[in-house]
Design a protein around this motif. Structure first.
Motif, PDB file in Angstrom:
ATOM      1  N   HIS A 117      -6.431  -3.996   4.592  1.00 46.17           N
ATOM      2  CA  HIS A 117      -5.188  -3.916   3.685  1.00 46.17           C
ATOM      3  C   HIS A 117      -4.502  -5.403   3.632  1.00 46.17           C
ATOM      4  O   HIS A 117      -4.815  -6.226   4.608  1.00 46.17           O
ATOM      5  CB  HIS A 117      -4.313  -2.761   3.792  1.00 46.17           C
ATOM      6  N   ASP A 118      -3.677  -5.632   2.698  1.00 45.71           N
ATOM      7  CA  ASP A 118      -2.903  -6.970   2.581  1.00 45.71           C
ATOM      8  C   ASP A 118      -2.042  -7.291   3.644  1.00 45.71           C
ATOM      9  O   ASP A 118      -1.343  -8.353   3.488  1.00 45.71           O
ATOM     10  CB  ASP A 118      -2.684  -7.190   1.145  1.00 45.71           C
ATOM     11  N   GLY A 119      -1.732  -6.200   4.483  1.00 46.13           N
ATOM     12  CA  GLY A 119      -0.516  -6.395   5.484  1.00 46.13           C
ATOM     13  C   GLY A 119      -0.936  -7.550   6.539  1.00 46.13           C
ATOM     14  O   GLY A 119       0.016  -8.173   7.112  1.00 46.13           O
ATOM     15  N   ALA A 164     -10.282  -1.981  -2.427  1.00 43.21           N
ATOM     16  CA  ALA A 164      -9.362  -1.055  -3.111  1.00 43.21           C
ATOM     17  C   ALA A 164      -7.860  -1.364  -3.516  1.00 43.21           C
ATOM     18  O   ALA A 164      -7.095  -1.188  -4.471  1.00 43.21           O
ATOM     19  CB  ALA A 164      -9.452   0.596  -2.579  1.00 43.21           C
ATOM     20  N   ASP A 165      -7.380  -1.866  -2.048  1.00 41.22           N
ATOM     21  CA  ASP A 165      -5.886  -2.463  -1.852  1.00 41.22           C
ATOM     22  C   ASP A 165      -5.615  -3.294  -2.877  1.00 41.22           C
ATOM     23  O   ASP A 165      -4.528  -3.687  -3.538  1.00 41.22           O
ATOM     24  CB  ASP A 165      -5.551  -2.583  -0.557  1.00 41.22           C
ATOM     25  N   VAL A 166      -6.724  -4.405  -3.102  1.00 47.20           N
ATOM     26  CA  VAL A 166      -6.761  -5.500  -3.919  1.00 47.20           C
ATOM     27  C   VAL A 166      -6.600  -5.160  -5.490  1.00 47.20           C
ATOM     28  O   VAL A 166      -5.740  -5.488  -6.172  1.00 47.20           O
ATOM     29  CB  VAL A 166      -7.705  -6.652  -3.750  1.00 47.20           C
ATOM     30  N   ALA A 168      -5.946  -2.489  -6.607  1.00 41.33           N
ATOM     31  CA  ALA A 168      -4.458  -1.777  -6.938  1.00 41.33           C
ATOM     32  C   ALA A 168      -3.467  -2.725  -7.701  1.00 41.33           C
ATOM     33  O   ALA A 168      -2.825  -2.173  -8.176  1.00 41.33           O
ATOM     34  CB  ALA A 168      -4.078  -1.235  -5.742  1.00 41.33           C
ATOM     35  N   LYS A 169      -3.623  -4.132  -7.442  1.00 42.65           N
ATOM     36  CA  LYS A 169      -2.570  -4.992  -7.996  1.00 42.65           C
ATOM     37  C   LYS A 169      -2.675  -5.053  -9.482  1.00 42.65           C
ATOM     38  O   LYS A 169      -1.827  -5.535 -10.133  1.00 42.65           O
ATOM     39  CB  LYS A 169      -2.860  -6.594  -7.395  1.00 42.65           C
ATOM     40  N   LEU A 170      -3.891  -4.513 -10.164  1.00 46.34           N
ATOM     41  CA  LEU A 170      -3.976  -4.323 -11.711  1.00 46.34           C
ATOM     42  C   LEU A 170      -2.728  -3.492 -12.241  1.00 46.34           C
ATOM     43  O   LEU A 170      -1.999  -4.000 -12.933  1.00 46.34           O
ATOM     44  CB  LEU A 170      -5.166  -3.735 -11.918  1.00 46.34           C
ATOM     45  N   GLU A 244       0.687   3.074  -7.940  1.00 46.21           N
ATOM     46  CA  GLU A 244      -0.417   3.648  -7.364  1.00 46.21           C
ATOM     47  C   GLU A 244       0.004   3.569  -5.813  1.00 46.21           C
ATOM     48  O   GLU A 244      -0.950   4.475  -5.051  1.00 46.21           O
ATOM     49  CB  GLU A 244      -1.685   2.650  -7.603  1.00 46.21           C
ATOM     50  N   HIS A 245       0.494   2.645  -5.329  1.00 43.76           N
ATOM     51  CA  HIS A 245       0.964   2.583  -3.995  1.00 43.76           C
ATOM     52  C   HIS A 245       2.024   3.889  -3.785  1.00 43.76           C
ATOM     53  O   HIS A 245       2.136   4.685  -2.594  1.00 43.76           O
ATOM     54  CB  HIS A 245       1.705   1.271  -3.395  1.00 43.76           C
ATOM     55  N   LEU A 246       2.985   4.082  -4.652  1.00 41.74           N
ATOM     56  CA  LEU A 246       3.849   5.208  -4.683  1.00 41.74           C
ATOM     57  C   LEU A 246       2.964   6.642  -4.536  1.00 41.74           C
ATOM     58  O   LEU A 246       3.458   7.391  -3.557  1.00 41.74           O
ATOM     59  CB  LEU A 246       4.838   5.438  -5.658  1.00 41.74           C
ATOM     60  N   LEU A 260      -7.581   6.531   4.294  1.00 36.61           N
ATOM     61  CA  LEU A 260      -6.789   4.920   4.643  1.00 36.61           C
ATOM     62  C   LEU A 260      -6.250   4.650   3.383  1.00 36.61           C
ATOM     63  O   LEU A 260      -6.283   5.108   2.134  1.00 36.61           O
ATOM     64  CB  LEU A 260      -8.112   3.953   4.846  1.00 36.61           C
ATOM     65  N   HIS A 261      -5.019   3.596   3.905  1.00 34.17           N
ATOM     66  CA  HIS A 261      -4.064   3.311   2.629  1.00 34.17           C
ATOM     67  C   HIS A 261      -4.898   2.830   1.742  1.00 34.17           C
ATOM     68  O   HIS A 261      -4.476   3.330   0.306  1.00 34.17           O
ATOM     69  CB  HIS A 261      -3.337   2.179   3.478  1.00 34.17           C
ATOM     70  N   GLY A 262      -5.607   2.122   1.596  1.00 34.69           N
ATOM     71  CA  GLY A 262      -6.365   1.229   0.495  1.00 34.69           C
ATOM     72  C   GLY A 262      -7.140   2.240  -0.251  1.00 34.69           C
ATOM     73  O   GLY A 262      -7.464   2.059  -1.542  1.00 34.69           O
ATOM     74  N   ARG A 264      -6.574   5.316  -0.850  1.00 31.80           N
ATOM     75  CA  ARG A 264      -5.571   6.388  -1.444  1.00 31.80           C
ATOM     76  C   ARG A 264      -5.142   5.586  -2.753  1.00 31.80           C
ATOM     77  O   ARG A 264      -5.139   5.912  -3.883  1.00 31.80           O
ATOM     78  CB  ARG A 264      -4.298   6.537  -0.779  1.00 31.80           C
ATOM     79  N   CYS A 265      -4.782   4.270  -2.694  1.00 31.92           N
ATOM     80  CA  CYS A 265      -4.362   3.219  -3.634  1.00 31.92           C
ATOM     81  C   CYS A 265      -5.439   3.211  -4.539  1.00 31.92           C
ATOM     82  O   CYS A 265      -5.088   3.040  -5.908  1.00 31.92           O
ATOM     83  CB  CYS A 265      -4.032   1.869  -2.953  1.00 31.92           C
ATOM     84  N   GLY A 266      -6.533   3.030  -4.335  1.00 30.23           N
ATOM     85  CA  GLY A 266      -7.769   3.037  -5.266  1.00 30.23           C
ATOM     86  C   GLY A 266      -7.741   4.191  -6.145  1.00 30.23           C
ATOM     87  O   GLY A 266      -7.890   3.954  -7.515  1.00 30.23           O
TER      88      GLY A 266
HETATM   89 ZN    ZN Z   1      -1.408  -1.852  -0.094  1.00 30.74          ZN
END
Ligand code: ZN
Length: 344
Positions: A117-119, A164-166, A168-170, A244-246, A260-262, A264-266
């Motif tokens: 993820h981007d963290g 998938a976390d990237v 999600a920026k869309l 999507e993050h919410l 994983l975080h990403g 779920r975001c996907g």
């Molecule tokens: Zn994220």
């Protein structure tokens, strides 16, 4: 704006750790924060390389990222007074290093062992028990040392989650723009473009990344770092975290430690892209190509949990206006959304 000063991505870059440290003016002492596994993978190497240059190095192992972990590391920082903190690991170790060093007003260097993820490059940290299920502002890493050789040895699932976390920026950027138009919220076109470009690049490079080549993993790492930088420019997680993050955060509270975080975001991005009238089919196709979760069963959760997570998502962070707040659907509406997009 607080930005990283040194970003090094490539095969064997961990060898540069002492040079970077010296270049940034840290020659006396360091504290390495790692997990027991990531200490074996990279933490010990970081320590040895710094000790070779006669630096005094201490290691502190953490396994979770709770507020208690942060306070314990803060105590170590106050006692040992290191010049610099190294966060060596995936999500949790870097989060703890980032948050505790920020609270003690000393810089930190990020040494990611996964690209999940981007963290790894963002100025935000996600800490359990801090009262917020989402990330809060801490500080940007002073340097990022991403060794592709180390990252490629991590389970492939992590890299897929990072993709998938990237992607999600869309929808994150669409939500940000919506908040600007309808709630007069500050919108930074440069930060938004940077996050969006990273998402597009990962989508275009899905085949290359899927080959598990070094070139592919490099695209992913650079995209994750660019996302982190976009948050530093914006001064918040806005360009990288929307509806999507919410959804991801609310699903995590309903079913903790299941995905994983990403990942779920996907899945969230598929559904939020639909609500935005965007190309959700392309999102879904790309996730499937990468073999990332694209449905409830892929995530290992029940259909009902998906709908409940959607229902909970909007109330999680009322100040962060997104498409979920605009649409204000009810349980049945969320059910239809998840069905139409093939998530349930
Ligand atoms: Zn994220």
């Amino acid at each position: 704006m607080q930005l990283p000063r040194e970003v090094i991505v490539g095969n064997g870059t961990i060898e540069q750790v002492a040079n970077i440290s010296r270049k940034l003016g840290f020659t006396k002492s360091a504290l390495v924060i790692a997990g027991s596994k990531t200490n074996d993978i990279a933490g010990k190497t970081v320590r040895e390389l710094l000790e070779d240059r006669k630096m005094e190095v201490n290691t502190f192992l953490v396994e979770t990222a709770t507020i208690k972990d942060v306070e314990t590391v803060e105590e170590r920082i106050r006692t040992l007074k290191p010049e610099i903190v190294f966060g060596v690991g995936g999500g949790t170790k870097i989060d703890v290093a980032k948050c505790s060093s920020a609270r003690q007003a000393i810089p930190f260097i990020s040494v990611p062992t996964t690209a999940s993820h981007d963290g790894i490059a963002s100025p935000l940290s996600s800490i359990k028990g801090s009262g917020t299920p989402y990330s809060v502002l801490a500080q940007a890493p002073l340097a990022i040392i991403a060794d592709t050789n180390i990252i490629m040895q991590a389970p492939w699932r992590f890299a897929v989650s990072g993709c998938a976390d990237v992607i999600a920026k869309l929808t994150a950027v669409k939500d940000w723009k919506l908040a600007h138009e309808e709630r007069n919220e500050y919108y930074g076109a440069y930060a938004a473009s940077l996050a969006l470009m990273s998402a597009r690049l990962v989508i275009e490079s899905a085949d290359l990344i899927g080959e598990k080549s070094e070139e592919g993993i490099r695209v992913l790492i650079e995209a994750l770092i660019s996302c982190g930088v976009s948050m530093s420019i914006a001064g918040s997680s806005r360009p990288c975290s929307g509806s999507e993050h919410l959804f991801s955060h609310s699903l995590e509270t309903i079913r903790p430690d299941c995905s994983l975080h990403g990942e779920r975001c996907g899945v969230g991005t598929i559904m939020m892209a639909f609500l935005h009238g965007a190309n959700w089919k392309q999102v879904k196709k790309t996730l499937e190509k990468l073999e990332a979760p694209a449905s409830a069963s892929d995530l290992g959760v029940d259909k009902e949990e998906i709908v409940r997570a959607l229902e909970l998502a909007a109330s999680l962070r009322p100040e962060r206006y997104t498409i979920l707040h605009k649409m204000n659907l009810r349980y049945d509406g969320y059910g239809r959304l998840a069905k139409t997009t093939g998530v349930i």
